[in-house]
Scaffold this motif. Structure first.
Motif, PDB file in Angstrom:
ATOM      1  N   ASN A  37      45.220  43.691  50.795  1.00 16.77           N
ATOM      2  CA  ASN A  37      45.672  43.044  49.557  1.00 16.77           C
ATOM      3  C   ASN A  37      44.572  43.057  48.497  1.00 16.77           C
ATOM      4  O   ASN A  37      43.391  43.215  48.795  1.00 16.77           O
ATOM      5  N   GLU A  38      44.988  42.849  47.258  1.00 20.53           N
ATOM      6  CA  GLU A  38      44.036  42.676  46.163  1.00 20.53           C
ATOM      7  C   GLU A  38      43.436  41.270  46.242  1.00 20.53           C
ATOM      8  O   GLU A  38      44.071  40.358  46.769  1.00 20.53           O
ATOM      9  N   PRO A  39      42.207  41.085  45.747  1.00 21.73           N
ATOM     10  CA  PRO A  39      41.342  42.116  45.161  1.00 21.73           C
ATOM     11  C   PRO A  39      40.668  42.976  46.232  1.00 21.73           C
ATOM     12  O   PRO A  39      40.688  42.629  47.408  1.00 21.73           O
ATOM     13  N   GLU A  40      40.096  44.066  45.796  1.00 19.76           N
ATOM     14  CA  GLU A  40      39.391  44.999  46.679  1.00 19.76           C
ATOM     15  C   GLU A  40      40.324  45.641  47.709  1.00 19.76           C
ATOM     16  O   GLU A  40      39.918  45.963  48.826  1.00 19.76           O
ATOM     17  N   LYS A  41      41.587  45.809  47.355  1.00 20.95           N
ATOM     18  CA  LYS A  41      42.543  46.417  48.278  1.00 20.95           C
ATOM     19  C   LYS A  41      42.078  47.812  48.691  1.00 20.95           C
ATOM     20  O   LYS A  41      41.651  48.612  47.867  1.00 20.95           O
ATOM     21  N   ARG A  43      38.366  36.435  41.570  1.00 21.61           N
ATOM     22  CA  ARG A  43      39.300  35.326  41.390  1.00 21.61           C
ATOM     23  C   ARG A  43      38.601  34.040  40.973  1.00 21.61           C
ATOM     24  O   ARG A  43      39.263  33.076  40.605  1.00 21.61           O
ATOM     25  N   ASP A  98      33.563  36.861  43.810  1.00 23.05           N
ATOM     26  CA  ASP A  98      34.986  37.186  43.920  1.00 23.05           C
ATOM     27  C   ASP A  98      35.586  37.163  42.511  1.00 23.05           C
ATOM     28  O   ASP A  98      35.370  36.202  41.759  1.00 23.05           O
ATOM     29  N   ARG A 103      39.983  47.014  56.961  1.00 22.33           N
ATOM     30  CA  ARG A 103      40.358  47.503  55.637  1.00 22.33           C
ATOM     31  C   ARG A 103      41.280  46.479  54.978  1.00 22.33           C
ATOM     32  O   ARG A 103      42.301  46.083  55.556  1.00 22.33           O
ATOM     33  N   ARG A 104      40.922  46.036  53.780  1.00 25.47           N
ATOM     34  CA  ARG A 104      41.691  45.016  53.095  1.00 25.47           C
ATOM     35  C   ARG A 104      43.066  45.560  52.683  1.00 25.47           C
ATOM     36  O   ARG A 104      43.170  46.639  52.101  1.00 25.47           O
ATOM     37  N   ARG A 161      39.507  48.581  50.528  1.00 21.68           N
ATOM     38  CA  ARG A 161      38.081  48.679  50.834  1.00 21.68           C
ATOM     39  C   ARG A 161      37.794  47.989  52.162  1.00 21.68           C
ATOM     40  O   ARG A 161      38.527  47.110  52.613  1.00 21.68           O
ATOM     41  N   ALA A 200      33.458  45.705  50.489  1.00 21.75           N
ATOM     42  CA  ALA A 200      34.114  44.874  49.479  1.00 21.75           C
ATOM     43  C   ALA A 200      33.265  43.646  49.155  1.00 21.75           C
ATOM     44  O   ALA A 200      32.469  43.178  49.973  1.00 21.75           O
TER      45      ALA A 200
END
Length: 208
Positions: A22-26, A77, A75, A19-20, A28, A118
């Motif tokens: 951090n952002e992005p997709e925190k 970013r 992504d 499970r992530r 997920r 994600a």
């Protein structure tokens, strides 16, 4: 670098997800991954082994590169590139896997994910499973998914799990009858209510 760590659990092909934090997709779920470190990694394969060591307490016996995914939409970013690998873990080693203390990890059914991953990791996982399945379709034996000692029935069932379909027992036994990768463990049997089953191990020079 993203890695699909695959194993057979409860007679289904499973993948390790994290499970992530951090952002992005925190929040997920995603495939575990890492970044090449030129100071410690001599190759991409070294990066894979280092990342897997950080996720497990066992030596992963087999990894293989799947393909390169790239693009500006992968992504939020910006433009990104990932080299995707799959790795095979024997089912009896599942309990040895432990993520970093800051991570939540979970084994999920690789064929029937109950959530979208994600980024484009669902697509990455599908590509990894397809490559493994294609190899077994071409009669490669996925011995790296098996424990150190196994029966021929367990081997056939593992092939069936990867392929997603049953195999004819007689045809399977004929195919592997002279297989040099299978080494009979003399005098050792799996005993149960039925006829004792001969135990085998994998030859040291086996190449998947």
């Amino acid at each position: 670098m993203d890695i699909a760590l695959l194993t057979v659990k409860d007679e289904r092909l499973h993948v390790l997800l994290v499970r992530r934090a951090n952002e992005p997709e925190k929040g997920r779920w995603a495939l575990p991954g890492g970044v090449l470190d030129p100071a410690v990694d001599c190759s991409l394969d070294d990066t894979v082994r280092r990342v897997l060591r950080s996720k497990t307490h066992v030596d992963i016996r087999y990894t293989e590169q799947v393909q390169v995914f790239s693009g500006q939409d992968r992504d939020p970013r910006g433009w990104s590139l990932s080299v995707v690998y799959y790795a095979l873990l024997p089912g009896d080693k599942v309990s040895a896997v432990a993520g970093d203390k800051a991570e939540a990890i979970e084994w999920m059914d690789a064929m029937e994910l109950n959530r979208q991953l994600a980024f484009d990791h669902t697509l990455l996982l599908e590509a990894a499973v397809a490559k493994l399945r294609d190899k077994v379709e071409r009669e490669a034996l996925p011995l790296h998914l098996l424990p150190g000692r196994f029966t021929l029935t367990e081997l056939q069932r593992t092939c069936e799990v990867v392929l997603g379909r049953p195999l004819d027992k007689s045809a399977f036994r004929r195919r592997i009858k002279e297989e040099p990768a299978l080494v009979e463990i003399e005098g050792e049997f799996l005993r149960g209510p039925q006829r004792p089953a001969q135990l085998y191990t994998t030859a040291e020079d086996f190449q998947f």
